[in-house]
Design a protein around this motif. Sequence first.
Motif, PDB file in Angstrom:
ATOM      1  N   THR A   1     -50.725  -2.920  26.219  1.00  0.00           N
ATOM      2  CA  THR A   1     -50.540  -3.327  24.824  1.00  0.00           C
ATOM      3  C   THR A   1     -49.618  -4.531  24.724  1.00  0.00           C
ATOM      4  O   THR A   1     -49.864  -5.480  23.967  1.00  0.00           O
ATOM      5  CB  THR A   1     -49.960  -2.155  24.009  1.00  0.00           C
ATOM      6  OG1 THR A   1     -50.840  -1.033  24.107  1.00  0.00           O
ATOM      7  CG2 THR A   1     -49.809  -2.530  22.534  1.00  0.00           C
ATOM      8  N   MET A   2     -48.536  -4.536  25.502  1.00  0.00           N
ATOM      9  CA  MET A   2     -47.607  -5.669  25.499  1.00  0.00           C
ATOM     10  C   MET A   2     -48.270  -6.936  26.026  1.00  0.00           C
ATOM     11  O   MET A   2     -48.058  -8.038  25.498  1.00  0.00           O
ATOM     12  CB  MET A   2     -46.383  -5.326  26.347  1.00  0.00           C
ATOM     13  CG  MET A   2     -45.507  -4.236  25.772  1.00  0.00           C
ATOM     14  SD  MET A   2     -44.208  -3.737  26.952  1.00  0.00           S
ATOM     15  CE  MET A   2     -43.437  -2.368  26.061  1.00  0.00           C
TER      16      MET A   2
ATOM     17  N   SER B   1     -46.724  -1.151  16.832  1.00  0.00           N
ATOM     18  CA  SER B   1     -48.046  -0.567  16.567  1.00  0.00           C
ATOM     19  C   SER B   1     -48.434   0.518  17.563  1.00  0.00           C
ATOM     20  O   SER B   1     -49.476   1.160  17.415  1.00  0.00           O
ATOM     21  CB  SER B   1     -49.120  -1.663  16.594  1.00  0.00           C
ATOM     22  OG  SER B   1     -49.170  -2.280  17.878  1.00  0.00           O
ATOM     23  N   PHE B   2     -47.613   0.755  18.575  1.00  0.00           N
ATOM     24  CA  PHE B   2     -47.998   1.664  19.647  1.00  0.00           C
ATOM     25  C   PHE B   2     -47.904   3.129  19.211  1.00  0.00           C
ATOM     26  O   PHE B   2     -46.956   3.524  18.541  1.00  0.00           O
ATOM     27  CB  PHE B   2     -47.096   1.447  20.871  1.00  0.00           C
ATOM     28  CG  PHE B   2     -47.516   2.239  22.075  1.00  0.00           C
ATOM     29  CD1 PHE B   2     -48.555   1.820  22.879  1.00  0.00           C
ATOM     30  CD2 PHE B   2     -46.874   3.428  22.401  1.00  0.00           C
ATOM     31  CE1 PHE B   2     -48.953   2.547  23.980  1.00  0.00           C
ATOM     32  CE2 PHE B   2     -47.255   4.170  23.495  1.00  0.00           C
ATOM     33  CZ  PHE B   2     -48.299   3.729  24.295  1.00  0.00           C
ATOM     34  N   GLU B   3     -48.889   3.909  19.610  1.00  0.00           N
ATOM     35  CA  GLU B   3     -48.903   5.350  19.354  1.00  0.00           C
ATOM     36  C   GLU B   3     -48.960   6.088  20.680  1.00  0.00           C
ATOM     37  O   GLU B   3     -49.692   5.692  21.590  1.00  0.00           O
ATOM     38  CB  GLU B   3     -50.136   5.746  18.521  1.00  0.00           C
ATOM     39  CG  GLU B   3     -50.243   5.057  17.168  1.00  0.00           C
ATOM     40  CD  GLU B   3     -49.310   5.665  16.134  1.00  0.00           C
ATOM     41  OE1 GLU B   3     -48.733   6.736  16.419  1.00  0.00           O
ATOM     42  OE2 GLU B   3     -49.156   5.069  15.061  1.00  0.00           O
TER      43      GLU B   3
ATOM     44  N   ALA C   1     -36.016  -4.550  21.600  1.00  0.00           N
ATOM     45  CA  ALA C   1     -36.194  -3.633  20.461  1.00  0.00           C
ATOM     46  C   ALA C   1     -34.881  -2.880  20.290  1.00  0.00           C
ATOM     47  O   ALA C   1     -33.968  -3.008  21.110  1.00  0.00           O
ATOM     48  CB  ALA C   1     -37.340  -2.656  20.717  1.00  0.00           C
ATOM     49  N   THR C   2     -34.794  -2.089  19.229  1.00  0.00           N
ATOM     50  CA  THR C   2     -33.637  -1.216  19.058  1.00  0.00           C
ATOM     51  C   THR C   2     -34.099   0.237  19.086  1.00  0.00           C
ATOM     52  O   THR C   2     -35.251   0.542  18.761  1.00  0.00           O
ATOM     53  CB  THR C   2     -32.911  -1.489  17.737  1.00  0.00           C
ATOM     54  OG1 THR C   2     -33.746  -1.068  16.641  1.00  0.00           O
ATOM     55  CG2 THR C   2     -32.574  -2.964  17.577  1.00  0.00           C
ATOM     56  N   VAL C   3     -33.197   1.108  19.479  1.00  0.00           N
ATOM     57  CA  VAL C   3     -33.519   2.533  19.496  1.00  0.00           C
ATOM     58  C   VAL C   3     -33.851   3.004  18.090  1.00  0.00           C
ATOM     59  O   VAL C   3     -34.731   3.859  17.905  1.00  0.00           O
ATOM     60  CB  VAL C   3     -32.344   3.337  20.087  1.00  0.00           C
ATOM     61  CG1 VAL C   3     -32.608   4.836  19.981  1.00  0.00           C
ATOM     62  CG2 VAL C   3     -32.116   2.945  21.545  1.00  0.00           C
ATOM     63  N   GLU C   4     -33.174   2.441  17.085  1.00  0.00           N
ATOM     64  CA  GLU C   4     -33.455   2.833  15.703  1.00  0.00           C
ATOM     65  C   GLU C   4     -34.889   2.479  15.316  1.00  0.00           C
ATOM     66  O   GLU C   4     -35.586   3.253  14.662  1.00  0.00           O
ATOM     67  CB  GLU C   4     -32.467   2.152  14.754  1.00  0.00           C
ATOM     68  CG  GLU C   4     -32.457   2.749  13.350  1.00  0.00           C
ATOM     69  CD  GLU C   4     -32.115   4.232  13.335  1.00  0.00           C
ATOM     70  OE1 GLU C   4     -32.719   4.946  12.501  1.00  0.00           O
ATOM     71  OE2 GLU C   4     -31.295   4.681  14.156  1.00  0.00           O
ATOM     72  N   GLU C   5     -35.362   1.313  15.723  1.00  0.00           N
ATOM     73  CA  GLU C   5     -36.754   0.929  15.463  1.00  0.00           C
ATOM     74  C   GLU C   5     -37.713   1.912  16.138  1.00  0.00           C
ATOM     75  O   GLU C   5     -38.721   2.327  15.550  1.00  0.00           O
ATOM     76  CB  GLU C   5     -37.024  -0.476  15.993  1.00  0.00           C
ATOM     77  CG  GLU C   5     -36.352  -1.588  15.206  1.00  0.00           C
ATOM     78  CD  GLU C   5     -36.441  -2.933  15.920  1.00  0.00           C
ATOM     79  OE1 GLU C   5     -36.126  -3.939  15.294  1.00  0.00           O
ATOM     80  OE2 GLU C   5     -36.819  -2.959  17.125  1.00  0.00           O
TER      81      GLU C   5
ATOM     82  N   GLY D   1     -41.326   7.239  16.272  1.00  0.00           N
ATOM     83  CA  GLY D   1     -41.463   8.446  17.080  1.00  0.00           C
ATOM     84  C   GLY D   1     -41.413   8.170  18.564  1.00  0.00           C
ATOM     85  O   GLY D   1     -41.965   8.935  19.372  1.00  0.00           O
ATOM     86  N   LEU D   2     -40.716   7.089  18.969  1.00  0.00           N
ATOM     87  CA  LEU D   2     -40.696   6.663  20.371  1.00  0.00           C
ATOM     88  C   LEU D   2     -39.297   6.676  20.968  1.00  0.00           C
ATOM     89  O   LEU D   2     -39.052   6.042  21.996  1.00  0.00           O
ATOM     90  CB  LEU D   2     -41.273   5.240  20.488  1.00  0.00           C
ATOM     91  CG  LEU D   2     -42.698   5.008  19.992  1.00  0.00           C
ATOM     92  CD1 LEU D   2     -43.052   3.527  20.061  1.00  0.00           C
ATOM     93  CD2 LEU D   2     -43.699   5.831  20.788  1.00  0.00           C
ATOM     94  N   ALA D   3     -38.368   7.377  20.332  1.00  0.00           N
ATOM     95  CA  ALA D   3     -36.972   7.298  20.771  1.00  0.00           C
ATOM     96  C   ALA D   3     -36.569   8.392  21.749  1.00  0.00           C
ATOM     97  O   ALA D   3     -35.394   8.445  22.146  1.00  0.00           O
ATOM     98  CB  ALA D   3     -36.050   7.315  19.554  1.00  0.00           C
TER      99      ALA D   3
END
Length: 514
Positions: free
Chosen positions: A153-154, A348-350, A306-310, A315-317
């Motif tokens: 994806t990246m 956008s990643f799930e 990126a940030t952990v908050e983002e 749902g990726l933290a």
Amino acid sequence: MTAPSDRLDTLTSWRADWTRLRVAVLGLGATGFSVADTLAELGADVLVVAESAPEEYARLVPVIGARLDESPLDVVPASLADFAPEVVVASPGFPPAHPIIEWVRGQGIALWGDIELAWRLRDKVVRDDGSPADWVFVTGTNGKTTTTRLAATMLVEGGLRAAPCGNIGVPILDAIRDPAGFDVLVVELSSHQLWYLGLDDGPGAPVPHSAVCLNLADDHLAWHGSAEAYRDAKAVVYRHARVACVYNKADAQTMRMVEEADVTEGARAVGFDLGVPGPSELGVVDGILADRAFVENRRTSAAELATVEELRGRGLAMPHVVANILAAAALARAAGVEPAAVRRALQSFELDPHRMQLVAESGGVAWIDDSKATNPHAAIASLTAFPRAVWILGGLFKGIDIAHIVRERGGEVTAAIAIGVDRDPVRAAFARHAPHVPLYEVDDAQTEDVMARAVELAARAVGAGGVVLLAPAAASFDQFASYGERGDRFQEAVRERIERGSTDDSGGASPEAV
């Protein structure tokens, strides 16, 4: 006459002469059919040998110009011996101790996997400059699929034509034959595929652009024969890497793999973990995912990814997911992807289904499906994220000791519910290491009943504000066709219970089989 070994050394291109090469293909699943189809297209003489074959593939074998022998494979079939293959290409399900694999090696016949064959044929479709796609390798006991998908994806977000393939579900031979072509293939590799790849360091040995082993814990020991053999297979992932060898700083074994690897001159070692990164590393600083490996001055500067908050908002933290993101980012950055593209990809990643998937929140209870946690190492990651959960576990442990996970994390759970045929080890582990934890059991129910009973028990054991976590730490094949079916059954049972409006009764069960 050209000796078979000499001829095989010349077969390193789609445009080489593969005609009438006698190739036996072992197994006829998705991988086996992709091998047979590819070789038939090249004009090879192909015999497929399989104990059983899906009807869709069996019907197509003669159509593509190959032959199929469905025979018991506990001994070498006469058809295979009479065929006298010059090469055998085995599907990754065949372990080293399988009698046919032992026969092939004893006869001195070339033994390949689908990855070596695909590397030899990688120039079927080339880029504008005439070169084939770069390959990026991903392996590890856990997190392979997530990291493979993240990296692809990246790369796409960075403007490259990229695709995930290999053990992720798309056979690599299908990927190299895609007429659209790619700049980069992100190849997920199982330890089985890597074992086959490690058999030969000759002309068919891949030279990946970059590679990562995410982590290492005991798994597939029955297939490999020992933990050492499993480790050695995983280490093949770094062989000949030419740009970056990405390793997990929190797992010393992956660092040793890189130190011992025979890499291409100039390849860099790039570490990642959840701590503050040093030069040539990726990590986390004050809640920021930072790259100090692929910046102009890595001693004094870093790039924010990126940030952990983002990530939390996506749902990726969870810690293990953040680690996977850092590993994927290292692979993408090694290929020239800018930090901004990494960030956009994460927006956008799930996550995959059945990987830390929130099924529902109802009556103050969160139901989490991590059916893909098929070994203790993966389940530990789940329990780290949800330490006070009601834990549903069990299935086939594949010779793995469950005691250490109960010793490390079992004492924190609210309750445990054992499913599957291997419940004795669960019972013993909790009795020894977490006797205070209520242990529920689902007896040998039919597949359609297992999860309904487990969910019923969990609903009684969990309190408001609690979590029910399916993280089996075991394979699913005792009661389900796959971890996917196991997760689907869990999700169906959760939704049916919620629809009945009865998720708020709790605490009414005793620790006994139901």
